[in-house]
Design a protein around this motif. Structure first.
Motif, short mmCIF file in Angstrom:
data_model
loop_
_atom_site.label_atom_id
_atom_site.label_comp_id
_atom_site.label_asym_id
_atom_site.label_seq_id
_atom_site.Cartn_x
_atom_site.Cartn_y
_atom_site.Cartn_z
N LEU A 93 0.75 -1.14 -0.03
CA LEU A 93 0.11 0.13 -0.01
C LEU A 93 0.84 1.24 0.02
CD1 LEU A 93 -2.75 1.47 0.20
CD2 LEU A 93 -2.57 1.09 2.77
N TRP A 94 1.74 1.41 1.21
CA TRP A 94 2.26 2.84 1.19
C TRP A 94 3.71 2.72 0.30
CZ3 TRP A 94 -0.07 1.42 5.90
CH2 TRP A 94 -1.17 2.14 6.42
N SER A 95 4.36 1.81 0.29
CA SER A 95 5.67 1.73 -0.44
C SER A 95 5.52 2.13 -1.97
CB SER A 95 6.59 0.72 -0.26
OG SER A 95 6.91 0.60 0.98
N HIS A 96 4.44 1.06 -2.40
CA HIS A 96 4.29 0.92 -3.93
C HIS A 96 3.00 1.46 -4.34
CE1 HIS A 96 8.14 -1.20 -4.79
NE2 HIS A 96 7.45 -2.05 -3.53
N ARG A 97 2.07 1.96 -3.49
CA ARG A 97 0.89 2.39 -3.84
C ARG A 97 -0.03 1.57 -5.07
NH1 ARG A 97 -1.04 5.74 -0.12
NH2 ARG A 97 0.51 7.21 0.53
N SER A 98 0.21 0.36 -4.90
CA SER A 98 -0.51 -0.67 -5.90
C SER A 98 -1.72 -0.98 -5.48
CB SER A 98 0.38 -2.04 -5.52
OG SER A 98 0.16 -2.63 -4.35
N TYR A 99 -2.37 -0.42 -4.64
CA TYR A 99 -3.91 -0.19 -4.45
C TYR A 99 -4.09 0.83 -3.63
CZ TYR A 99 -3.53 -2.45 0.10
OH TYR A 99 -3.44 -3.10 1.39
N LYS A 100 -5.49 1.03 -3.54
CA LYS A 100 -6.11 2.21 -2.57
C LYS A 100 -6.83 1.58 -1.23
CE LYS A 100 -6.06 5.93 -6.17
NZ LYS A 100 -7.10 6.57 -6.77
N ALA A 101 -6.63 2.01 -0.24
CA ALA A 101 -7.13 1.67 0.93
C ALA A 101 -8.02 2.71 1.56
CB ALA A 101 -6.16 0.96 2.00
N LYS A 102 -9.26 2.52 2.17
CA LYS A 102 -10.02 3.62 2.95
C LYS A 102 -9.64 3.57 4.54
CE LYS A 102 -13.90 3.02 -0.25
NZ LYS A 102 -15.54 2.84 -0.44
N LEU A 103 -10.00 4.77 5.04
CA LEU A 103 -9.42 5.11 6.21
C LEU A 103 -9.39 3.81 7.33
CD1 LEU A 103 -8.25 7.20 8.44
CD2 LEU A 103 -10.68 7.96 8.62
N PRO A 104 -10.66 3.16 7.45
CA PRO A 104 -10.61 2.16 8.48
C PRO A 104 -9.65 0.87 8.28
CG PRO A 104 -12.73 2.47 7.68
CD PRO A 104 -11.92 3.26 6.65
N LEU A 105 -9.30 0.54 6.99
CA LEU A 105 -8.11 -0.50 6.51
C LEU A 105 -6.89 0.41 6.85
CD1 LEU A 105 -7.27 -3.03 5.49
CD2 LEU A 105 -7.60 -2.16 3.00
N ARG A 106 -6.56 1.59 6.44
CA ARG A 106 -5.48 2.03 6.72
C ARG A 106 -4.97 2.31 8.32
NH1 ARG A 106 -7.12 6.60 3.77
NH2 ARG A 106 -6.29 7.90 5.14
N ILE A 107 -6.06 2.45 9.06
CA ILE A 107 -5.94 2.57 10.67
C ILE A 107 -5.47 0.93 11.28
CG2 ILE A 107 -6.91 2.64 12.81
CD1 ILE A 107 -8.71 5.03 11.51
N PHE A 108 -6.18 -0.05 10.50
CA PHE A 108 -6.01 -1.28 10.89
C PHE A 108 -4.79 -1.67 10.56
CE2 PHE A 108 -5.63 -5.68 9.17
CZ PHE A 108 -5.62 -6.31 10.45
N LEU A 109 -4.13 -1.55 9.42
CA LEU A 109 -2.87 -1.76 8.72
C LEU A 109 -1.78 -1.01 9.41
CD1 LEU A 109 -3.54 -1.80 4.90
CD2 LEU A 109 -3.04 -3.90 6.58
N ALA A 110 -1.65 0.21 9.84
CA ALA A 110 -0.91 0.97 10.77
C ALA A 110 -0.97 0.40 12.07
CB ALA A 110 -1.44 2.57 10.75
N ALA A 111 -1.94 -0.11 12.78
CA ALA A 111 -1.69 -0.65 14.13
C ALA A 111 -0.92 -2.01 13.66
CB ALA A 111 -3.13 -1.07 14.68
N ALA A 112 -1.23 -2.62 12.77
CA ALA A 112 -0.54 -4.17 12.55
C ALA A 112 0.96 -3.85 12.19
CB ALA A 112 -1.24 -4.88 11.37
N ASN A 113 1.13 -2.65 11.59
CA ASN A 113 2.68 -2.39 11.36
C ASN A 113 3.08 -1.97 12.65
OD1 ASN A 113 4.60 0.15 10.68
ND2 ASN A 113 4.46 -1.63 8.77
N SER A 114 2.53 -1.21 13.52
CA SER A 114 3.12 -1.02 14.80
C SER A 114 3.51 -2.60 15.54
CB SER A 114 2.42 -0.39 15.80
OG SER A 114 2.34 1.10 14.96
N MET A 115 2.57 -3.42 15.41
CA MET A 115 2.89 -4.71 16.04
C MET A 115 4.10 -5.42 15.36
SD MET A 115 0.49 -8.03 15.99
CE MET A 115 -0.70 -7.39 17.53
N ALA A 116 4.50 -4.92 14.11
CA ALA A 116 5.79 -5.59 13.48
C ALA A 116 6.74 -4.96 14.05
CB ALA A 116 5.65 -5.37 11.96
N PHE A 117 7.05 -3.72 14.61
CA PHE A 117 7.90 -3.11 15.05
C PHE A 117 9.04 -3.12 13.94
CE2 PHE A 117 10.87 -2.81 18.98
CZ PHE A 117 11.45 -1.55 18.83
N GLN A 118 9.08 -2.55 12.82
CA GLN A 118 10.24 -2.56 11.82
C GLN A 118 10.29 -1.31 11.26
OE1 GLN A 118 9.72 -5.67 8.82
NE2 GLN A 118 8.98 -7.11 10.16
N ASN A 119 10.35 -0.21 12.06
CA ASN A 119 10.41 1.09 11.78
C ASN A 119 8.96 1.63 11.37
OD1 ASN A 119 13.12 1.98 12.71
ND2 ASN A 119 13.96 1.51 10.50
#
Length: 327
Positions: A93-119
């Motif tokens: 989503l964010w690096s390649h913009r290969s699709y678009k995500a609505k706000l609820p999905l972006r919030i979910f993915l951001a929370a999951a990304n924090s769980m990953a702890f990879q910057n």
């Protein structure tokens, strides 16, 4: 592609990150030929922390027989969430913009990304764009030409090559800065990591089915985190060294089925570097690509749109022109 967690509280983001990384670059040389820099400054804090993490993960293995089955299932579920935060989120989503995500999905993915702890998403995506544009040169954060160990984890043990920082400044990251979800996660990154990477995975088994905090912490937090890191690192190392190149034999990334299994669809790496805009990162769509399944499901639910794909004629033409002739 994790690195150290830095203080993300300053704005503007670009200038703060540039200033911080300039100091981290130290006195490294800037030869651009892809060879090792003349001088490497070891980041001993990262060496110590990663060593302790992997020792703790090794200890966690002895706790598996003592844990409740629900705890092991929960740890695996957290692994899948962690992976999606990187693959469907920071990467596709964010690096390649290969699709678009609505706000609820972006919030979910951001929370999951924090769980990953990879910057945070901003730094991960910016460095990944540099990796694609300057792959296998000194401007590549995890340049595979410097060997398996460096591209796997060693790049975290030394300060960034100055070329990574200088080339990173030339990229357009305005789309990342324009996303309020990215800005919010970056601003509160440390808090979100403590909550999502460690507290939630630990407290849920303890509260819901009476697992010990000790087992919960080491299995759902430490072991899950260490495994997810290494799975991501294999995309940088193994998938750049081992496998075939049916789409472009002139680049290093390869098709690696084992990495695909571990990284829920990210091992079709020769394809991905040939067609980085493709949301599926693979010619084969749903052929063991759980991240693609997830994105397709989000589209069905109306939370994602505008999936980008390479066309069959485009793929076949590229195979014929630059592929190695393998299937």
């Amino acid at each position: 592609m994790p690195g150290r967690a830095a203080d993300r509280g300053q704005v503007p983001l670009c200038s703060a990150a540039a200033a911080e990384e300039e100091s981290r670059a130290g006195a490294e040389g800037s030869a651009g030929g892809g060879g090792a820099p003349e001088r490497q400054t070891i980041v001993w804090r990262n060496v110590v922390l990663m060593s302790l993490l992997h020792l703790a993960a090794a200890y966690s293995l002895v706790l598996i027989p003592k844990a409740q089955p629900l705890t092991l299932l929960w740890a695996y579920f957290c692994f899948l969430l962690t992976a999606l935060g990187v693959t469907a989120g920071a990467h596709r989503l964010w690096s390649h913009r290969s699709y678009k995500a609505k706000l609820p999905l972006r919030i979910f993915l951001a929370a999951a990304n924090s769980m990953a702890f990879q910057n945070d998403i901003f730094e991960w995506s910016r460095d990944h764009r540099v990796h694609h544009k300057y792959s296998e040169t000194d401007a590549d954060p995890h340049n595979a030409r410097r060997g398996f160990f460096f591209s796997h984890v060693g790049w975290l043990f030394v300060r960034k090559h100055r070329d990574v920082i200088e080339k990173g400044r030339t990229l357009d990251v305005t789309d990342l800065l324009a996303d309020p979800v990215v800005r919010f996660q970056r601003k509160y990154y440390k808090i979100s990591v403590v909550l999502m990477c460690f507290m939630v995975p630990t407290l849920v088994p303890w509260y819901l089915w009476g697992e010990s905090l000790w087992n919960s912490y080491f299995l759902a937090s430490i072991l899950r985190y260490a495994i997810s890191l290494n799975v991501t690192w294999l995309v940088n190392s193994a998938a750049h060294m081992y496998g075939n190149r049916p789409y472009d034999k002139h680049i290093s990334p390869r098709q690696n089925p084992l990495v695909t299994l571990g990284a829920i669809g990210e091992g079709f790496h020769n394809y991905h570097h040939t067609f980085p805009f493709d949301y599926s990162t693979s010619e084969f769509g749903l052929n063991f690509n759980p991240t693609t399944w997830f994105i397709d499901a989000m589209c069905w639910l109306g939370l994602a749109t505008d999936r980008k794909r390479a066309t069959k004629p485009m793929i076949e033409a590229r195979k014929a022109r630059t592929g190695d002739g393998s299937a």
